[in-house]
Design an enzyme around this catalytic site. Structure first.
Site, PDB file in Angstrom:
ATOM      1  CG  HIS A   1       9.660  -0.311   5.614  1.00 36.07           C
ATOM      2  ND1 HIS A   1       9.285  -0.443   4.436  1.00 36.07           N
ATOM      3  CD2 HIS A   1       8.923  -0.037   6.573  1.00 36.07           C
ATOM      4  CE1 HIS A   1       7.830  -0.243   4.767  1.00 36.07           C
ATOM      5  NE2 HIS A   1       7.609   0.006   6.022  1.00 36.07           N
TER       6      HIS A   1
ATOM      7  CG  ASP B   1       4.204   1.767   5.334  1.00 39.46           C
ATOM      8  OD1 ASP B   1       5.208   1.650   5.910  1.00 39.46           O
ATOM      9  OD2 ASP B   1       3.458   0.447   5.365  1.00 39.46           O
TER      10      ASP B   1
ATOM     11  CD  GLU C   1       7.743  -2.871   7.929  1.00 43.20           C
ATOM     12  OE1 GLU C   1       7.307  -2.699   8.958  1.00 43.20           O
ATOM     13  OE2 GLU C   1       7.112  -3.025   6.856  1.00 43.20           O
ATOM     14  CD  GLU C   2       5.180  -3.195   4.042  1.00 45.52           C
ATOM     15  OE1 GLU C   2       4.395  -3.746   4.943  1.00 45.52           O
ATOM     16  OE2 GLU C   2       4.993  -1.835   3.962  1.00 45.52           O
TER      17      GLU C   2
ATOM     18  CG  HIS D   1      -0.073  -2.092   3.263  1.00 45.25           C
ATOM     19  ND1 HIS D   1       0.226  -3.216   4.008  1.00 45.25           N
ATOM     20  CD2 HIS D   1       1.289  -1.444   3.644  1.00 45.25           C
ATOM     21  CE1 HIS D   1       1.115  -3.323   4.667  1.00 45.25           C
ATOM     22  NE2 HIS D   1       1.683  -1.990   4.557  1.00 45.25           N
TER      23      HIS D   1
END
Length: 343
Positions: A64, A175, A203-204, A314
């Site tokens: 992603h 990420d 995606e998140e 994150h």
């Protein structure tokens, strides 16, 4: 080359729903190698590389493009920006962080009431996002409106760099720019079977892009390349450490959204053992990946995952081992090669 790509990708801003800068870079990198390139209505990039074997399995590799971030909700009379969070974020990490606002990348700071202005009760509580604001140096609402508006996206302002000679790197959005970087390396080689290299959006915020892409492509097999939570920290119990940065590529067994295909998972482990690639299992069930939507597509898609362990996920200061990401690339490359042998 992998380090250079990762550095470039991590310095681009691509908050969920606003992945344009990342997408344009990826398109420039895949077009020289792809036999077909699609960008769908969601913004997913799907690049096909024809395989050496005709009529074999159709493989989907997915990573992603998006990252967690923020969005401007309103501007106060004082010229401060009130904001909402895009993706999962711990509010404890936000105070004092540098950000970039909107397409013009207006510099700002996430602020909160100074400690000497708080009550004893306030100091006992973790501040919420509603307590915070972004200061761009504006003197009034009208002044702030010259540069920003509600709906503008906000990304962390964070440098990417190597942490000494131990192979660790720091940056935002590792990420899953790590997975994207690996895909950009893999597409340079002719695969054993027809392979779609898919760079997904959003995606998140719910695996949204992957769901649309998988419905469009209907692959036989999918391999998701991800960044996953490393919890190799002093205050975490051993049985909850999930995985460790620097201990090798992570092979997923299951997470909160997917039980991964047992045969494919075994194949990944055998590849690592035969090629003497450092690997580890994810020891604690946590999080989820694009596989959560991909494996439910159509009549079902056999799906597995490789990941790099990332500390401080994150946040603007993600830390990962470049050696783990290289191990992910090597394992994925051999996995693609073996797809030509599957009936």
């Amino acid at each position: 080359m992998l380090l250079t790509r990762l550095s470039k990708l991590c310095t681009l801003d691509g908050v969920s729903g606003c992945e344009g800068a990342v997408r344009e870079y990826i398109l420039s990198e895949v077009r020289p190698y792809a036999d077909e390139v699609r960008v769908d209505s969601m913004g997913n990039v799907m690049a096909l590389r024809r395989g050496r074997k005709m009529g074999g399995k159709c493989l989907m590799l997915a990573a992603h493009m998006d990252e967690v971030g923020f969005i401007v909700k309103r501007i106060t009379d004082e010229g401060m920006l009130k904001f909402g969070v895009v993706g999962g974020m711990d509010p404890r990490i936000l105070m004092g962080k540098r950000v970039r606002v909107g397409e013009e990348k207006i510099p700002g700071i996430i602020g909160i009431k100074a400690v000497h202005l708080t009550t004893a009760e306030e100091r006992r509580k973790v501040p919420t996002v509603s307590d915070m604001y972004i200061d761009i140096g504006a003197t009034s609402r009208a002044d702030a409106e010259k540069d920003v508006a509600p709906g503008d996206y906000i990304a962390f302002d964070s440098d990417f760099y190597s942490m000494g000679d131990r192979g660790f790197v720091k940056g935002k959005a590792i990420d899953d720019r790590a997975g994207c970087a690996v895909l950009l390396e893999l597409i340079r080689q002719t695969p054993a079977c027809d392979t779609w290299f898919v760079f997904t959006v959003q995606e998140e915020v719910g695996l949204r892009g992957a769901q649309i892409a998988a419905h469009a492509l209907r692959p036989d097999i999918a391999l998701v390349l991800e960044g996953t939570t490393a919890a190799d920290l002093p205050n975490v119990d051993a049985h909850k450490r999930v995985c460790s940065a620097g201990a090798g590529v992570v092979i997923g067994i299951m997470d909160r959204g997917t039980i991964y295909d047992a045969e494919l998972t075994r194949m990944l482990r055998e590849i690592c053992e035969e090629k003497q690639i450092k690997w580890q299992y994810k020891q604690y069930t946590s999080g989820g990946t694009d596989a959560g939507k991909i494996h439910l597509t159509g009549a079902g898609v056999r799906t597995c995952v490789l990941a790099a362990a990332v500390r401080y996920l994150h946040s603007p200061v993600c830390v990962a081992s470049l050696h783990d990401i290289e191990a992910m690339e090597e394992t994925a490359r051999e996995f693609i090669n073996r797809m030509g042998e599957m009936e």
